[in-house]
Design an enzyme around this catalytic site. Structure first.
Site, mmCIF file in Angstrom:
data_model
loop_
_atom_site.group_PDB
_atom_site.id
_atom_site.type_symbol
_atom_site.label_atom_id
_atom_site.label_comp_id
_atom_site.label_asym_id
_atom_site.label_seq_id
_atom_site.Cartn_x
_atom_site.Cartn_y
_atom_site.Cartn_z
ATOM 1 N N GLY A 179 0.509 1.877 -0.873
ATOM 2 C CA GLY A 179 0.881 1.696 -2.278
ATOM 3 C C GLY A 179 1.254 0.258 -2.584
ATOM 4 N N ASP A 216 -2.403 -4.816 -10.423
ATOM 5 C CA ASP A 216 -2.433 -5.257 -9.024
ATOM 6 C C ASP A 216 -3.196 -6.571 -8.875
ATOM 7 O OD1 ASP A 216 -1.292 -2.794 -8.847
ATOM 8 O OD2 ASP A 216 -2.934 -1.849 -7.757
HETATM 9 C C1 GLA Z 1 -2.346 1.643 -8.938
HETATM 10 C C2 GLA Z 1 -3.319 0.939 -9.892
HETATM 11 C C3 GLA Z 1 -2.555 0.100 -10.918
HETATM 12 C C4 GLA Z 1 -1.480 0.924 -11.616
HETATM 13 C C5 GLA Z 1 -0.627 1.676 -10.592
HETATM 14 C C6 GLA Z 1 0.343 2.624 -11.249
HETATM 15 O O1 GLA Z 1 -1.684 0.710 -8.162
HETATM 16 O O2 GLA Z 1 -4.207 0.118 -9.178
HETATM 17 O O3 GLA Z 1 -3.467 -0.448 -11.852
HETATM 18 O O4 GLA Z 1 -2.045 1.796 -12.555
HETATM 19 O O5 GLA Z 1 -1.416 2.406 -9.674
HETATM 20 O O6 GLA Z 1 1.272 1.935 -12.005
#
Ligand code: GLA
Length: 387
Positions: free
Chosen positions: A124, A172
């Protein structure tokens, strides 16, 4: 961070030539603003001091050869025939980036690319965005292209959406491209304007990887995104002017709640309340109000667990333990959810004790080892060596 000399040597051993440059792009941890980016809302991530490194050298032909040191896997493709790889899924981030270069008519030669990372995968922490942004930056440097950080982020996001099939938002890739040392970025995902906010020196951002990896993350993620779109469609009946859930207030949602099926209402309620929390949290951080900030993190976790339904028992337990420990201002799951990591804000002097207790309690409860990273926010993508 892996030694630069080791990255260089690994490249030489693999390809029999010296690399031309080495690039790094950081992972990220999101402090608050979860599942808001694809609703044109606000997010508040920091770039981690853990990264993906790419050593690169241009070739004279139109072949891209890649080698991942961590996966001990290689891939090879021709620029004029880029297809999705089913046997080397990690390579789709690279294939997707190369394809995005071509789609934008940017100059692109073949390349040898060696990838090494000190970011845990699937935790994550946006290791895939770090890979895509690092590769995009390496390819632009080799081909004398000069994209702005924002363009680089959009290119990497497009690669992930079209080539990997995750309808991810921009958070991200944006923070991997434009992160600021010692700051969180308050990013408005509608127009990509952003504002760095300093992290006070007397706290640490403590990331705890639960070790839980969910199988269906991609389809669950896309399903949440569809639920937001369904809420938007239904709310457009009485509110035709709204372009995204970002434009709906909590009072409006409550007023029109009977129009929405129960689950869709819960999903929308998370997004809209999270938008309010994120703006309030940014204001709290500006004033170094860590107690206020932490309370909003705790509320964010409850909303992700109860309304957005993206938590798992291990994350709930890590968060509950963290919240009860001395020196912790707040704790929540971070990233897409369904496993992965939590983020806690912890008073500097309490970090050691906090970490030990958290690992011990988690182990007692689940017989699993949690991996903790104590982070200082880092810079976004950049070249760390040129030869
Ligand atoms: C993942 C996705 C992001 C965002 C997060 C939740 O990391 O890549 O774009 O949506 O989940 O906040």
């Amino acid at each position: 961070m892996p030694e630069l000399a080791n990255i260089h040597a690994a490249f030489y051993n693999r390809f029999g030539k010296h690399p031309r440059l080495v690039v790094q792009a950081p992972g990220r941890v999101n402090l608050i603003g979860e599942h808001t980016d694809y609703n044109e809302g606000f997010v508040l991530p920091v770039a981690l001091d853990r990264a993906t490194f790419v050593a690169a050298r241009a070739r004279t032909d139109r072949i891209v050869q890649t080698y991942s040191v961590d996966l001990e896997a290689e891939d090879r493709f021709a620029l004029d025939w880029i297809e999705r790889s089913s046997d080397q899924p990690w390579s789709n981030y690279i294939r997707g980036v190369a394809k995005s270069f071509m789609a934008r008519d940017l100059p692109l030669l073949g390349a040898d690319l060696l990838i090494m990372s000190d970011l845990p995968m699937g935790a994550g922490l946006a290791s895939s965005a770090a890979l895509a942004v690092a590769v995009a930056y390496a390819l632009q440097s080799l081909n004398n292209v000069n994209l702005l950080g924002e363009e680089l982020a959009l290119l990497a996001q497009g690669a992930e959406q079209s080539f990997v099939g995750v309808q991810c938002g921009i958070m991200d890739q944006f923070v991997a491209a434009l992160g600021h040392a010692n700051h969180a970025l308050l990013l408005d995902c509608r127009d990509l304007s952003y504002h760095p906010i300093p992290i006070p020196p007397d706290v640490r951002i403590v990331v705890c990887d639960s070790g839980v990896r969910h199988q269906l993350v991609d389809s669950d993620y896309n399903e949440r995104r569809s639920a937001c779109q369904a809420a938007l469609r239904l709310l457009r009946g009485p509110l035709p002017q709204i372009a995204a859930l970002r434009d709906v207030s909590m009072a409006q949602l409550e007023q029109h709640a009977p129009l929405l099926p129960r689950t869709i209402l819960q999903r929308a309620r998370h997004v809209i309340s999270e938008l309010e929390r994120t703006q309030a949290a940014a204001a709290a951080l500006e004033h170094a109000d860590l107690a206020g900030f932490g309370a909003l993190m705790n509320a964010s976790h409850a909303s992700l667990r109860d309304d957005y339904a993206v938590s798992v028992p291990e994350l709930d337990a890590l968060v509950a333990h963290a919240q009860s420990l001395d020196g912790c201002y707040g704790s929540r799951l971070t990233g897409g959810g369904f496993g992965g990591s939590t983020v806690s804000l912890v008073r500097l002097g309490a970090v050691e004790r906090f970490t030990e207790e958290l690992i011990a309690r988690y182990h007692t409860q689940f017989q699993r080892t949690a991996h903790v990273l104590v982070c200082v926010p880092a810079e976004g993508v950049g070249r760390i060596a040129i030869y």
